[in-house]
Design a protein around this motif. Structure first.
Motif, PDB file in Angstrom:
ATOM      1  N   ASP A  20       0.839  -1.202   0.000  1.00  0.00           N
ATOM      2  CA  ASP A  20       0.000   0.000   0.000  1.00  0.00           C
ATOM      3  C   ASP A  20       0.872   1.249   0.000  1.00  0.00           C
ATOM      4  OD1 ASP A  20      -2.707  -1.173   2.190  1.00  0.00           O
ATOM      5  OD2 ASP A  20      -2.225  -1.599   0.087  1.00  0.00           O
ATOM      6  N   PHE A  21       0.278   2.366  -0.453  1.00  0.00           N
ATOM      7  CA  PHE A  21       0.917   3.673  -0.348  1.00  0.00           C
ATOM      8  C   PHE A  21       0.319   4.395   0.858  1.00  0.00           C
ATOM      9  CE2 PHE A  21       3.151   5.036  -4.386  1.00  0.00           C
ATOM     10  CZ  PHE A  21       3.266   3.769  -4.917  1.00  0.00           C
ATOM     11  N   ILE A  22       1.120   5.262   1.474  1.00  0.00           N
ATOM     12  CA  ILE A  22       0.578   6.180   2.467  1.00  0.00           C
ATOM     13  C   ILE A  22       1.082   7.582   2.148  1.00  0.00           C
ATOM     14  CG2 ILE A  22       0.257   4.482   4.304  1.00  0.00           C
ATOM     15  CD1 ILE A  22       2.864   5.450   5.565  1.00  0.00           C
ATOM     16  N   LEU A  23       0.227   8.574   2.444  1.00  0.00           N
ATOM     17  CA  LEU A  23       0.570   9.985   2.244  1.00  0.00           C
ATOM     18  C   LEU A  23       0.390  10.702   3.572  1.00  0.00           C
ATOM     19  CD1 LEU A  23      -1.365  10.979  -1.029  1.00  0.00           C
ATOM     20  CD2 LEU A  23       1.007  10.299  -0.860  1.00  0.00           C
ATOM     21  N   SER A  24       1.331  11.569   3.878  1.00  0.00           N
ATOM     22  CA  SER A  24       1.151  12.434   5.035  1.00  0.00           C
ATOM     23  C   SER A  24       0.113  13.491   4.681  1.00  0.00           C
ATOM     24  CB  SER A  24       2.480  13.109   5.403  1.00  0.00           C
ATOM     25  OG  SER A  24       2.281  14.080   6.392  1.00  0.00           O
ATOM     26  N   ASN A  25      -0.854  13.701   5.588  1.00  0.00           N
ATOM     27  CA  ASN A  25      -1.905  14.662   5.241  1.00  0.00           C
ATOM     28  C   ASN A  25      -1.788  15.979   6.004  1.00  0.00           C
ATOM     29  OD1 ASN A  25      -2.905  14.141   7.799  1.00  0.00           O
ATOM     30  ND2 ASN A  25      -4.575  12.826   7.074  1.00  0.00           N
ATOM     31  N   TRP A  77      -2.188  10.253   8.437  1.00  0.00           N
ATOM     32  CA  TRP A  77      -1.839   9.600   7.174  1.00  0.00           C
ATOM     33  C   TRP A  77      -3.107   9.365   6.335  1.00  0.00           C
ATOM     34  CZ3 TRP A  77       3.112   9.083   5.900  1.00  0.00           C
ATOM     35  CH2 TRP A  77       4.097   8.871   6.877  1.00  0.00           C
ATOM     36  N   LEU A  78      -2.904   9.247   5.030  1.00  0.00           N
ATOM     37  CA  LEU A  78      -3.919   8.709   4.115  1.00  0.00           C
ATOM     38  C   LEU A  78      -3.355   7.419   3.523  1.00  0.00           C
ATOM     39  CD1 LEU A  78      -4.961  11.910   2.097  1.00  0.00           C
ATOM     40  CD2 LEU A  78      -6.153  10.891   4.037  1.00  0.00           C
ATOM     41  N   SER A  79      -4.191   6.408   3.380  1.00  0.00           N
ATOM     42  CA  SER A  79      -3.747   5.159   2.753  1.00  0.00           C
ATOM     43  C   SER A  79      -4.315   5.049   1.344  1.00  0.00           C
ATOM     44  CB  SER A  79      -4.197   3.946   3.584  1.00  0.00           C
ATOM     45  OG  SER A  79      -5.604   3.763   3.492  1.00  0.00           O
ATOM     46  N   ALA A 112      -2.771  27.584  10.716  1.00  0.00           N
ATOM     47  CA  ALA A 112      -1.612  27.896   9.871  1.00  0.00           C
ATOM     48  C   ALA A 112      -1.096  26.676   9.156  1.00  0.00           C
ATOM     49  CB  ALA A 112      -0.499  28.502  10.726  1.00  0.00           C
ATOM     50  N   ILE A 113      -1.742  25.517   9.379  1.00  0.00           N
ATOM     51  CA  ILE A 113      -1.223  24.273   8.820  1.00  0.00           C
ATOM     52  C   ILE A 113      -2.153  23.777   7.724  1.00  0.00           C
ATOM     53  CG2 ILE A 113      -0.608  21.879   9.326  1.00  0.00           C
ATOM     54  CD1 ILE A 113      -0.052  22.712  12.177  1.00  0.00           C
ATOM     55  N   GLN A 114      -1.600  23.455   6.542  1.00  0.00           N
ATOM     56  CA  GLN A 114      -2.398  22.896   5.464  1.00  0.00           C
ATOM     57  C   GLN A 114      -2.698  21.425   5.750  1.00  0.00           C
ATOM     58  OE1 GLN A 114       0.241  24.300   2.147  1.00  0.00           O
ATOM     59  NE2 GLN A 114      -1.729  24.558   1.149  1.00  0.00           N
ATOM     60  N   ASN A 115      -3.935  21.020   5.464  1.00  0.00           N
ATOM     61  CA  ASN A 115      -4.346  19.630   5.665  1.00  0.00           C
ATOM     62  C   ASN A 115      -4.837  19.028   4.364  1.00  0.00           C
ATOM     63  OD1 ASN A 115      -4.131  19.106   8.655  1.00  0.00           O
ATOM     64  ND2 ASN A 115      -5.347  21.002   8.664  1.00  0.00           N
ATOM     65  N   LEU A 116      -4.380  17.843   4.091  1.00  0.00           N
ATOM     66  CA  LEU A 116      -4.753  17.137   2.859  1.00  0.00           C
ATOM     67  C   LEU A 116      -5.753  16.043   3.231  1.00  0.00           C
ATOM     68  CD1 LEU A 116      -4.004  16.922  -0.199  1.00  0.00           C
ATOM     69  CD2 LEU A 116      -2.395  15.135   0.467  1.00  0.00           C
ATOM     70  N   ASN A 117      -7.007  16.198   2.834  1.00  0.00           N
ATOM     71  CA  ASN A 117      -7.988  15.173   3.187  1.00  0.00           C
ATOM     72  C   ASN A 117      -8.165  14.164   2.053  1.00  0.00           C
ATOM     73  OD1 ASN A 117     -10.011  16.177   1.305  1.00  0.00           O
ATOM     74  ND2 ASN A 117     -10.373  17.838   2.775  1.00  0.00           N
ATOM     75  N   ALA A 118      -8.846  13.066   2.373  1.00  0.00           N
ATOM     76  CA  ALA A 118      -9.005  11.967   1.409  1.00  0.00           C
ATOM     77  C   ALA A 118      -9.771  12.407   0.171  1.00  0.00           C
ATOM     78  CB  ALA A 118      -9.709  10.786   2.075  1.00  0.00           C
ATOM     79  N   GLU A 119     -10.746  13.290   0.342  1.00  0.00           N
ATOM     80  CA  GLU A 119     -11.555  13.712  -0.796  1.00  0.00           C
ATOM     81  C   GLU A 119     -10.723  14.457  -1.826  1.00  0.00           C
ATOM     82  OE1 GLU A 119     -14.557  12.375  -0.668  1.00  0.00           O
ATOM     83  OE2 GLU A 119     -14.647  12.966  -2.776  1.00  0.00           O
ATOM     84  N   ILE A 120      -9.746  15.260  -1.355  1.00  0.00           N
ATOM     85  CA  ILE A 120      -8.864  15.976  -2.279  1.00  0.00           C
ATOM     86  C   ILE A 120      -8.065  14.982  -3.114  1.00  0.00           C
ATOM     87  CG2 ILE A 120      -6.797  17.420  -2.407  1.00  0.00           C
ATOM     88  CD1 ILE A 120      -7.891  18.989  -0.019  1.00  0.00           C
TER      89      ILE A 120
END
Length: 639
Positions: free
Chosen positions: A510-515, A535-537, A572-580
């Motif tokens: 699997d891949f994981i991304l820091s969100n 993380w996002l998987s 002040a922190i950007q967040n990367l969610n699964a929907e993006i």
């Protein structure tokens, strides 16, 4: 030696005897009842028309009945008798026969011959269906509009009459063959239906997408349209084919069934224009709006049809005109009340999406390939039918695909062909993507449509679930990812099995991304474990991506920048969610092309790694060169 060969050798050493039908049977005409005499219950009966439309070779029960009073005046067939239809519209069908194998006698209508005989009834019907009988039948049939064979002439027909034991063995063999043929025909018919639906889906999807992205023109802008000569010709027994409304069926013209005209008539009807190979003919009245390709330049047009000579790729235009979208347009625009007609003016207004020539060619190639499959099945199957007692029907397969530009996104809804089954949608999507890759070199798909993308989860309070036990589950944190590393191979901490149930499990590959923080950085797992909500998987992508290619793609500046723009801000922190991440539009080349790109990028990485020991400036230069080519290789020109 087969049983049949043994029986023939034992019982017919000198050959099989031939007798006239009159020597082995008595032949009488049927009765006088008509369809208007049918009742719901009464005396069972067979009407001659049902022999053509309802029954096969052997009949055990009737579908119709007549009143007992009407039956008193009728002629009857006894069990085992043969019933033959002796009138027809054509010589091919006349004398079609059935064996009555029911237990009671039945009333038989007119236009029939009742054959009472002393042979095996099934053998006799098989023989009356054979080419040996067909050849004799043609010599005794007479008539023009109605073809008829008289019972008196039937008496003269010669029949091979082997001993009854031989007849029974022949019947056994043919019965087995007929059963296999029926099963195969049913399977092929079902396959044809499925392939036809699949063909129509892909064809319509292709044309619909071209309507969305291509320049739309009127048919008159891309073709020259000629009307037919409004005269009734004189027909002949041979000569040139005249294409009429009724000859245009399913996109094809069966030349064998067209009426013929002599050369002087052909010259008259082609004075304005001689139809050319791959011109398109369209019906205008009656069964209007049907299209077919002209098979050669040796035909002419009958009344109420028009010819379309394409100025763009003719095969592409043919597929457009055959599409459901064109049919819907015709239905919405055709005029008339009692008898609608597809006027020349309306024909000229038919909308046609006109992509670039190379796209027309690719689309035509893809659709022609599917047409070829269908044609092979449709033409080759009758040959198989002939090889198997002419009991198969010829069928065609169309598998179509659609085309799209780099701006067109393939969605789950678009691949769901009237089914809710996930496996069907998955198969459809894979087929479409492969064909897009063939036509355009790549497909554009939303990431979430081809992969499972989910956010991690954290058991709280986390300290309660941290364990030093060897039985614990790997607890993957950002600190476990090394600097400039591609893989996560181990973790500093583990959590309990209870904690794992409250978290998100991930598996090797699997891949994981820091969100958050350094969000969007991809890593490939080489261990099983659990991830927290930072993380996002990414999983279940293997049918579409080589893992190393996906890693390079997700690392590319273009996707990193896109994720940066789409990321929401939490303070002040950007967040990367699964929907993006699910919404990312990814260009997917073929697996072979992915491997080629990986090979090039890996070579650049090797160079960079080798240089790291002594030439920092060269390292930076090579690294930039690597990043440039990586982004270049992963960017595709929009069509």
């Amino acid at each position: 030696m087969s049983k049949l060969s043994r029986l023939l050798k034992e019982l017919c050493p000198e050959g099989v005897e031939y007798k006239t039908l009159g020597e082995i049977a008595s032949i009488s005409r049927g009765g006088i009842f008509q369809k208007k005499h049918y009742v719901s219950n009464g005396v069972p009966c067979i009407h001659y028309g049902q022999i053509y439309t309802k029954y096969n070779l052997f009949v055990n029960e009737t579908d119709s009945y007549i009143d007992s009073e009407v039956a008193k005046k009728q002629k009857f067939a006894e069990p085992g008798d043969i019933i033959m239809a002796v009138t027809s519209e054509n010589v091919e069908d006349v004398c079609k026969s059935i064996a009555w194998l029911g237990n009671d006698r039945i009333a038989v209508s007119g236009h029939t011959a009742i054959i009472h005989h002393n042979q095996n009834p099934k053998y006799l019907v098989y023989y009356l269906s054979s080419q040996m009988f067909q050849d004799q039948k043609r010599k005794i049939a007479h008539g023009t509009k109605v073809i008829e064979v008289s019972p008196a002439k039937l008496n003269e027909v010669k029949i091979a009459v082997p001993p009854l034991e031989v007849q029974r063995e022949i019947v056994r063999i043919l019965d087995s063959f007929t059963l296999l043929t029926a099963e195969l025909t049913a399977e092929l018919t079902a396959e044809l239906t499925a392939r036809k639906k699949q063909y129509e889906f892909y064809r319509d999807y292709l044309i619909k997408k071209e309507q969305d992205v291509s320049e739309m023109k009127k048919l008159a802008d891309v073709a020259i349209i000629y009307d037919s000569l409004h005269q009734t010709p004189s027909y002949s027994n041979s000569g040139y084919s005249m294409v009429r409304v009724q000859d245009i069926k399913g996109g094809y013209i069966n030349e064998d069934k067209t009426l013929k005209v002599e050369e002087n008539v052909w010259n008259l009807f082609t004075k304005k224009y001689v139809p050319q190979l791959n011109d398109i003919v369209v019906s205008r009245v009656g069964s209007y709006g049907n299209f077919a390709l002209i098979p050669n330049n040796k035909c002419c047009l009958g009344q109420n049809v028009a010819i379309i000579h394409s100025k763009i790729n003719p095969k592409y235009l043919y597929h457009v005109l055959m599409s459901t979208m064109t049919r819907q347009w015709i239905n919405n625009n055709v005029k008339g009340t009692s008898q609608k007609s597809f006027s020349l003016a309306d024909i000229k207004r038919v909308p046609v999406p006109v992509p670039k020539e190379n796209i027309q060619q690719r689309i035509a190639e893809v659709l022609d390939n599917f047409e070829a499959i269908c044609s092979n099945l449709k033409i080759g199957l009758p040959a198989e039918i002939d090889a198997r007692q002419k009991q198969y029907e010829y069928y065609r397969d169309v598998l179509l695909t659609f085309a799209e530009t780099g701006k067109t996104i393939l969605t789950d809804r678009q691949t769901d062909r009237q089914t809710d089954r996930q496996t069907d949608r998955q198969t459809d999507r894979q087929s479409i993507i492969k064909l897009l890759q063939y036509v355009f070199g790549y497909a554009v798909v939303k990431f979430g449509d081809i992969a499972s993308i989910t956010r991690g989860a954290s058991p709280r309070p986390i300290k309660r679930y941290i364990t030093s036990s060897e039985q614990g589950i790997n607890w993957i944190k950002i600190g476990d990812a090394g600097i400039n590393t591609k893989y996560i191979t181990q973790t500093a901490e583990r959590i309990t099995i209870e904690g794992a149930e409250k978290s998100r499990k991930v598996k090797k590959g699997d891949f994981i991304l820091s969100n958050s923080m350094s969000f969007g950085r991809p890593y490939i797992l080489q261990i099983d474990g659990c991830i927290h909500d930072g993380w996002l998987s990414i999983s279940d992508f293997e049918d579409y991506f080589v893992p190393d290619y996906l890693y390079h793609l997700l690392s590319s500046d273009s996707l990193q920048n896109e994720m940066g723009k789409k990321a929401s801000f939490g303070g002040a922190i950007q967040n990367l969610n699964a929907e993006i991440v699910r919404s990312l539009e990814l260009q997917i080349p073929s697996i072979d092309e992915q491997r080629r790109i990986i090979d090039l990028l890996d070579k650049f990485e090797v160079i960079c790694n080798d240089l790291q020991s002594g030439i920092p400036a060269e390292i930076e230069k090579r690294q930039k060169q690597y990043e440039y080519y990586r982004d270049k290789l992963l960017s595709f020109k929009e069509l």
